[in-house]
Write a protein that holds these residues in place. Sequence first.
Motif, short mmCIF file in Angstrom:
data_model
loop_
_atom_site.label_atom_id
_atom_site.label_comp_id
_atom_site.label_asym_id
_atom_site.label_seq_id
_atom_site.Cartn_x
_atom_site.Cartn_y
_atom_site.Cartn_z
N ALA A 1 64.24 30.72 7.07
CA ALA A 1 65.93 30.39 6.99
C ALA A 1 66.37 29.57 5.91
O ALA A 1 65.59 28.81 5.36
N THR A 2 67.66 29.66 5.67
CA THR A 2 68.44 28.88 4.48
C THR A 2 69.70 28.66 5.14
O THR A 2 70.46 29.24 5.46
N LEU A 3 69.86 27.21 5.35
CA LEU A 3 70.90 26.56 5.68
C LEU A 3 71.94 26.29 4.49
O LEU A 3 71.60 25.97 3.62
N GLN A 4 73.23 26.37 4.77
CA GLN A 4 74.35 26.03 3.61
C GLN A 4 75.54 25.45 4.72
O GLN A 4 75.57 25.62 6.02
N ALA A 5 76.24 24.63 3.92
CA ALA A 5 77.37 24.07 4.59
C ALA A 5 78.21 25.27 5.04
O ALA A 5 78.61 26.11 4.17
N PRO A 6 79.10 24.85 5.84
CA PRO A 6 80.10 25.98 6.51
C PRO A 6 81.40 26.01 5.67
O PRO A 6 82.17 26.65 5.61
N ASP A 7 81.58 24.75 4.93
CA ASP A 7 82.69 24.36 4.40
C ASP A 7 82.35 23.97 2.76
O ASP A 7 82.71 22.83 2.49
N PRO A 8 81.48 24.63 2.14
CA PRO A 8 80.97 23.97 0.92
C PRO A 8 82.20 23.62 -0.13
O PRO A 8 83.03 24.48 -0.25
N THR A 9 82.14 22.72 -0.96
CA THR A 9 82.90 22.22 -2.03
C THR A 9 81.91 22.24 -3.26
O THR A 9 80.87 22.03 -3.20
#
Length: 542
Positions: free
Chosen positions: A251-259
């Motif tokens: 799995a790869t996790l990312q922020a749901p609201d990236p800046t």
Amino acid sequence: MNKFHSLARTGFAFTALLSVAQAQTALLAEKGPLVPTAQLPQFGRGLALSSDRLFVGSPGAGTWQLPIGGMQVYERAPSGEWNPTATLQAPAPNPGDEYGFAVASSGAWMIVGAPSDQPTGASLQTGVAYVYQRQPDASWSLHAELAPPNGKFADIAGAAVVLRPGRALVAAPQRDFSTYDEGAAYLFELGPSGQWTQSAELRATTPVTHAYLGLSAALQGDRALLGAPGAGSGTAHVFERLASGVWSEVATLQAPDPTHSDMFGAALALDGERAAVGAYKHSHQGVKRGAVYLYERSAGGAWNFVQELRSDNGTPGEQFGWSVALEGDALLVGAPGNNETVALSGRAYRFLRDAAGVWKQSDVFAMPALQQGAGYGLSAVLADGRCAVAAPFAAAGGVQVGRVFVYDPTPLDASDSRLSLAQGGAISFELDAGFAHAGELALLLGSTSGALPGQVIAPGVLLPLNADAYFLYTLAQPNHAPLSGSLQVLGAGGAGSASFTLPAGTSASLVGTTVHHAFATIALATGTATFASNARGIALVP
């Protein structure tokens, strides 16, 4: 009616009751600061906590231009004080090693990262991790030197290290493969013969230039979590050991609201089926304060975003999420850039997960005497409910050496939780309010009607005892049976002792009663309550 149930007049006033959630905020006693016993600048940059041992890395030890690095190990005494038991350096120290930049522990084992060190027999400074084993005399003997194979200059192997029973992880976040600074992590296993052998190389499925995979790392069982904060706004990668024994990215996790340039993954933590990922440069509503993201693994194996956390009253640029630690339903977050009152003095925040699964801010920690640029919160760890927070750039006597602060969740300990009425006996209490309350008055009180919701005895101070006949008696008659030492002045470390004693043949009518005790500290100069401990229950049995 005997003394145990006597009523007594008192003028002690208590105000409204607080909720169970609010009761969490008064129960962490500060034990510190811990200071290096030698010249070890950046004391606390590497930090690990394991049961009653604290491991403090100082990668800046040596000269300012060419740091060699050092380590100190502390052990907690029965009195609650933390005593230094070992000071270590790399076996062949060289200027620039940065030994102590990262540290981890597991049982009687410790691993120390030196990301600019040169492995034995190598010609380049690729980075090394050293594994030590504790000896019966509390010394630590070097057991192994771990370095990735075919290392390259400035791989910075050892910038992040993790240790679990029989397994070690050593990250090399600047390792080059098909692209620059792609990063990787290496797993080593402890074999039956006592040798550490590399078992896996962990790399992202999709390489990204300057991703710095492994700048942060976590390991639990057959699961690893690696941060890649340079991959766009940042990513975190979950690896698992399959039934075949092969480690694979799942799995790869990312922020749901990236800046832009969030640095998501610069810090992370893993506890069971739950992960926390820090993004200390994340912007919210145009303000760059930082954030921490919580994820949980579903029964089907998918990692789902759960909640985004920010400090309730932080400051712009506070770097919330620079460090994170996760244990059960508690989360500790460092914010070394906090500017409240004093610039860059730093804060740390504790969050607790409630019965509905919602994480809420519970405590805010700071240095007792704020210092500009101290970096408080640069490192933060949790173990057995106890918190440790480092301020690696704090000064003492004009010298920037660093400080570490330990917060104890159980200021009141009891030698037993049951007492036989027929046999009688004594149960001893250890009171440990921390250094901040040394020299204050401690009053141990009791209740037979429970600890919650408790009573507010001063603004922000909740005593977890309900008022009843026994409570009023212990308040009006300190140092009288059944309590001894219930009113005392705490010693230099903020510690003391007391006891609860019942004679043999105490009335059987008390069978089934649980007697709770807790203590409050009182400032002698003002007569006001300054702190309240946790409650300890004693079940009265036949």
